[in-house]
Scaffold this active site. Sequence first.
Site, mmCIF file in Angstrom:
data_model
loop_
_atom_site.group_PDB
_atom_site.id
_atom_site.type_symbol
_atom_site.label_atom_id
_atom_site.label_comp_id
_atom_site.label_asym_id
_atom_site.label_seq_id
_atom_site.Cartn_x
_atom_site.Cartn_y
_atom_site.Cartn_z
ATOM 1 N N GLU D 102 -39.305 -155.524 -62.887
ATOM 2 C CA GLU D 102 -39.310 -155.993 -64.309
ATOM 3 C C GLU D 102 -38.086 -156.857 -64.569
ATOM 4 O OE1 GLU D 102 -38.954 -152.804 -67.155
ATOM 5 O OE2 GLU D 102 -39.280 -153.992 -68.718
ATOM 6 N N ASP D 127 -43.183 -148.304 -59.000
ATOM 7 C CA ASP D 127 -43.612 -147.592 -60.061
ATOM 8 C C ASP D 127 -45.106 -148.179 -60.633
ATOM 9 O OD1 ASP D 127 -41.391 -145.978 -60.076
ATOM 10 O OD2 ASP D 127 -40.273 -147.832 -61.071
ATOM 11 N N MET D 169 -41.417 -140.132 -58.560
ATOM 12 C CA MET D 169 -40.956 -141.112 -59.660
ATOM 13 C C MET D 169 -41.925 -141.854 -60.420
ATOM 14 S SD MET D 169 -38.164 -143.137 -56.972
ATOM 15 C CE MET D 169 -36.612 -142.358 -56.784
#
Lengths: 341, 341, 341, 341
Positions: D102, D127, D169
Site C-alpha cells: 500500500e 496481507d 498476520m
Amino acid sequence: MNIGILTSGGDCPGLNAVIRGAVRKGVRSEHMTFSGIRDGWRGLLEDDIAPLTTHDVRGISGRGGTILGTSRTHPYSQGGPEQMKRVIAARGIDAIIAIGGEGTLAGAARLVRDDGLPVVGVPKTIDNDLDNTDYTFGFDTAAEIATEAIDRLRTTAESHHRCMVVEVMGRNVGWIALHSGMAGGAHAILIPEFPVDYEQIYAWVRSAHDRGRAPLVVVSEGFMPAGADEQVADKGRDRDGRIRLGGIGNHLAPMIEDATGIETRSTLLGHLQRGGQPTAYDRVLATRLGMAAVDLAANGSWGQMASLSGTDIVSVSMESAVDKLKLVPQQRWDEVQVLLG
Amino acid sequence: MNIGILTSGGDCPGLNAVIRGAVRKGVRSEHMTFSGIRDGWRGLLEDDIAPLTTHDVRGISGRGGTILGTSRTHPYSQGGPEQMKRVIAARGIDAIIAIGGEGTLAGAARLVRDDGLPVVGVPKTIDNDLDNTDYTFGFDTAAEIATEAIDRLRTTAESHHRCMVVEVMGRNVGWIALHSGMAGGAHAILIPEFPVDYEQIYAWVRSAHDRGRAPLVVVSEGFMPAGADEQVADKGRDRDGRIRLGGIGNHLAPMIEDATGIETRSTLLGHLQRGGQPTAYDRVLATRLGMAAVDLAANGSWGQMASLSGTDIVSVSMESAVDKLKLVPQQRWDEVQVLLG
Amino acid sequence: MNIGILTSGGDCPGLNAVIRGAVRKGVRSEHMTFSGIRDGWRGLLEDDIAPLTTHDVRGISGRGGTILGTSRTHPYSQGGPEQMKRVIAARGIDAIIAIGGEGTLAGAARLVRDDGLPVVGVPKTIDNDLDNTDYTFGFDTAAEIATEAIDRLRTTAESHHRCMVVEVMGRNVGWIALHSGMAGGAHAILIPEFPVDYEQIYAWVRSAHDRGRAPLVVVSEGFMPAGADEQVADKGRDRDGRIRLGGIGNHLAPMIEDATGIETRSTLLGHLQRGGQPTAYDRVLATRLGMAAVDLAANGSWGQMASLSGTDIVSVSMESAVDKLKLVPQQRWDEVQVLLG
Amino acid sequence: MNIGILTSGGDCPGLNAVIRGAVRKGVRSEHMTFSGIRDGWRGLLEDDIAPLTTHDVRGISGRGGTILGTSRTHPYSQGGPEQMKRVIAARGIDAIIAIGGEGTLAGAARLVRDDGLPVVGVPKTIDNDLDNTDYTFGFDTAAEIATEAIDRLRTTAESHHRCMVVEVMGRNVGWIALHSGMAGGAHAILIPEFPVDYEQIYAWVRSAHDRGRAPLVVVSEGFMPAGADEQVADKGRDRDGRIRLGGIGNHLAPMIEDATGIETRSTLLGHLQRGGQPTAYDRVLATRLGMAAVDLAANGSWGQMASLSGTDIVSVSMESAVDKLKLVPQQRWDEVQVLLG
C-alpha cells in the site's frame, strides 16, 4: 596447509554441509586454505580446481546437491595417481578430503595404500550401505522423502480400495525400504537381504485387504522375489546396476493384481529421494563429519575417514567401511515382522 | 497377559507410533490384550480405561499427539499406588507401559521400587534431556521444525538486513538449539549449559553483520546470559518452568538492537515444535521402542525401559535415565565454536 | 431435507473438505440430514449408504482422499436411474450432491435432464480441465507437489550436469505442467495443447545447457511431440487413457540424451500428485464449494453446480462445465515462451 | 530501454519470482537492460544501483526474500523526486518497476502524478489488503504456513485437552485468519472487520469443548474484541503498528482460560509467515505479474500496475489499488459462520 575437497559418485543431501563444515573449521581454527576440486576425481585428474573460501560456502548447508559438482570418473583412469600427484604438487595441495560412497572410498583407500596420496574420507550414501558407521548422511533425508510419499499414496489407495506398490532406492540393501516402510505403516516390506517369494507377498496383501486396509507394499529397488525367473532379474538394469523403467515395483504390481484380484498401482520414487534440502539430522551429521575430516587431515591420518558411532564422530579406516556391505541384519528383519500383513 | 498403556507429561511427536508398535507386537506375537489408560496417571487413578485393539491403532504412527490423551497428574496424588493397585486388580491388568519424560519415568521407577507395581517405561521428550539413551523420539521432529523455521526466517532477515533471534524449546538443556542452530547455520547458539555473556552475543552478531550476513541467533528457552540481572532470570516462568510471553528471545532482541545498532526481531516458536506429524526418524525409533517395551513386560523386567544405544534398542533401568539430565557436553560445545560469529 | 453425497472418479485432495463444508452448512443452517453414499454411483446403485453426521466429518478437511470412497462405476450401469430412484425413495433422500470430474458431472447432468433426478454438482479434478470454473480444487495441490518435486530434482541434476525430464499429470490438458514448470523454472514445458516437435525440445535443452544450467523439462502426460511416430503415441495407455510405465517422459529422456549428448534422466511423479493433504488454497475452495452446493440443493437447482469465478462462488450448469475441455489458451502459451530455453 | 527494479516495504514470498519474470521477459522479448535498485527507494535516492542480468536472476523464483533487499525508506525523504530524477538521468534509467504494498504503491502513484516519474507497479502484500486485485502474491504462502502451523498445534491441543490460540498476520484486515482458519478447521476466527465481543469468543470455545474438541482460535493481529478496554488496544504496538510481544493472542489466552476453565495456550506465528519458499501458486502469480509489468513499462503506462482478475493479468491504476483497504466482505463473514463454534 592447503586442502583439496571433492565430491564423487551419486549426489546426496548433505554434501554441501560437509563442505561448509570442513572449510569453516579449517579456515578458522587451523588456518588452512581450501581448493575446490570440480566433479570428483575428474577435477583432480584434469586440474579443474579453484580456491574455495568461507564466502563460497556461506548459507549452503541446507541446499541439496553439491556446489563442487560430481561425476563417476574413476581415480585410476586418465593417468591416475601419477597425474594426480602432478596436479597436487603444482597446486600446492597438502591433503585431499574425498566425500563419497563405496566406490569413492575404496578408490581413495587404494590411492593412500598403493600410491601414497594424502587422502582422508567422508562417507556418503543415501543407501546406508557402508560398514563401520552407524548411519551415513543422506539416508535420513531419503527415508523422510520416501515416507512422505508413502503418506500421500496411502490416502489415494484408501479412497480407491487399491493396493499401492512403492519402489524406493537402496541399491543392494534394504535400509530405505525398511525405515520408510516402518514409518509409513507398510503391510509388506521387500528388501534384497530377505528375498521372500511371491506367495508371501500376496499373503501380506490379502491379509491387509481382509482387514479393510488399502495394502501398501514398499519394495527396495534391489529386491528380487525368491524363485523369480532369471529373465525378470536381468531385465532393464541401467549403468548403475539399478533397475530402469520397468523396475521391480512395476514388475510386482500386475502380478499382485492378477493373484489377489485387488486393483494395484505402482509408483517409482526415483531421483526424488536424493535431491533437495537435507533434513536437520543430515545437516548436523554432515557438518560434524566435515569438521572431523579436517582434523584427520591436520593429523595426517591418511586412509582414515570420519564416522558416526552412537552420538560420537570417530575415526575409522576407509577400507573397513567398504570391506563389506552393511546389510539389514536378521534381528531388524525379525523385529519388523509383526508389523507386516 | 493384559497390558495397560499410558502417555504422560507434555505431548511429543511419536507417541502414537509407540502405542501402535506395542499393540501390534503384543497382540501378534505375544497374544496379549491391551488397555488404553486415558490421560496418563489420571486415567489409572480414576479408572478411566478402555480396551485398545489393533483396530484402534491402525494408521496412527504418522499422527501427532497421542490417542490416549495426556496430563501432568502426579502418580502419588489421588490415592497413589494403593488406588492404582485396586484399579489394576479390578481390570486384570498385568503390566503397565508408561511412556513419558523425566517426571513420568522417575514416578514409574518409584512405583516399582517402593510399591511393587509392574511398570516398564518408554522414554519420551522433545528436549533430549534423558540420560542413558542416545536420543529420544520427538527430538528429531522438534529439531526439524525449528530448522525449517530458521530457514524461513533467514530469508526475511536477509531482505531487511536484520538480526533475527529465534527461541526454541529444550527446558534446561540446549539440544534443540544446538542441532537446529547447526543445521540452520546460526551465527550464535545460546544454550543453558554454557552461559556466555551479553558481550559475547553482541560480538557474534557484529561479526556476522560485518561479513554482510543477517545475524541469526538461536536461543534455547532455558538460556540465561552470564551476568544477567536476577530479575530477568525470574520473570515470567509458566507452570512448567518455561519462560512465558516475554521469553529469553524477546529479552535479548532489544538488547542486541541497542548494543549493535542492528534492527533485531524475535520469534518464539513455542508449541509448534511439539505438534504435528513426526519425522520418519522418530516414527521408526518410537515404533521400535514400543515393540521393545512389550518384550520388557513379557519378561517382567519391571523398572526397566527401552533405550536407544547406537542403532540398537537395549534395556536400561528407568532410574539410570532420570538420575541426571543429559547435558550438551563440553566437546559438542567446543566443536560448534568455529561455526559461530 | 435429506441430502445424499457421493464422490466419484479419480480421487483428489480436497474431497473431504467439500464433504465437511456441505454437512456443517446443511446441518447447522438448513436443518438437513445427510447420507453418505459409498464409492460414487456404485453406492447409489447398490444401496451402500449410511448416515453422515457432523461427528463423522470433524477434523477431516486437511486429510487427503475421501472418507466416502470412490469408484469409476457408470451411473447408467446396473439398473441406472430407475434403480437409483428406488434407492432414493426407500432412503428418503431428497437431493444428491455429486462431487466429480468431467465424467461424473456429465452423468449427473444427464440424470437430471433425462431422468429427473434431483442432483447438484461440485466440480473436482486435479487436471483443471473443466470449463466454466476458474480453478478446481485439487489442482493447486497437484501443482504444488509437482513443483516441490522439480525443486528436488533440480539440485541433483545440477550436481551431475544432467538433463532431467519430469512427467506430470494433466490428462489431455497442460495446466499442471504449465504451472509447475513456471514455478519450478523449467527450461522446456511440453503440453498437449501445443505439440512442439523434437527439434524444439532439443533446442531448449541445448540452450539451457549452453548457459551452464542443468536443463529441466516438464512434460504433461498427454503431450505428444509433433511428428511423433503413431506407434509411440499408442503404446502403453492404461485403462484411464493415461500413458503407463513407459510414459512420455521415459520416451523423451533417451531421445534427448542421444540428440544432445547430455546425460538425461526421467522421473514420473504419478499418483503422488493426487494424494495427501490438500493445500490451504484447495481446502478453502473445497469448503466453500461444499457449502454452496447445499444452497443449490436447498433451492432445488438441479443440474447446477458450484463454481469459482474470480473470488466468488457462483452457480453454473453442469453441462456448461463439461461441454468442452478447458485448454491452456494461446495467450498463456505465448506468455511463458520467454521463460523457456 | 533500461528498467530499474526495486522492492520496498515488508518482504514477501514471491518477490524474487517477480524480479526474474521481469528480467527474463524484458531481456528476451523487449531487448531491455535492467538495473537493480538496492533496498527500495533508498537505493534510488542514494544511487545504490547495479546492473541486473539474466544470470543474476537464474534459479531464484523459488527463493524467499528479495535479492534486491528492501527497506521502509519513504520516497519523499532524502531529496525525494528531484534527487531520483538526477539519479535516473545519470544512470540512463527509462522506467522503474516498483514492487510493493500500500505505502509503496501510493508513493509511486504520487511520483507519477505529481512529479512525472516513469513508474509502473507490481502489488505485493501477504496481507491481501490491496484493492482492485483478486489476490496478491505472498498471501497464499502466508495462509499455507499458518495452516500448517494450525495443523501442528491441533494435535498438541487435542492431546492435552487444551484450547489453542494462534495469532496470525494481516495488519488491519482478516484475510490470512479467514483462510487459514477455514483451512485449519478453527472453531473461532477473529478478524478486525467483524469485532465480536469476549462473550462470543467464549461461547465458540465452550461449544467446541462441549463436543469433545480441542478449541482452536485463529486471531488476526489487527483484531480487537468489541468492548475491549482502550488500554488493551493501545498497548505494545511496534513501529509498523503491529501488536508486539503481548499481542492479541497473548491477551486473549488467559481471558479464555479464566472465563471457560479450559487450559489455554497461545502461539504467535510472527515472521515465519513472510519468509521462506513461496508456494507454486505465488510463484506463478508473481512471475506473471513481473512479465506484465515489463509490458506496462514498454508501453509507457506510468501509474499503472499489473493486477490479477480471475485468471487474467490486467492493468489497473496504482491509485485504485490503494484508494481503500480490501476488507473481508460481509458475505465471506456470513459464509464462514456455520463452521465456527
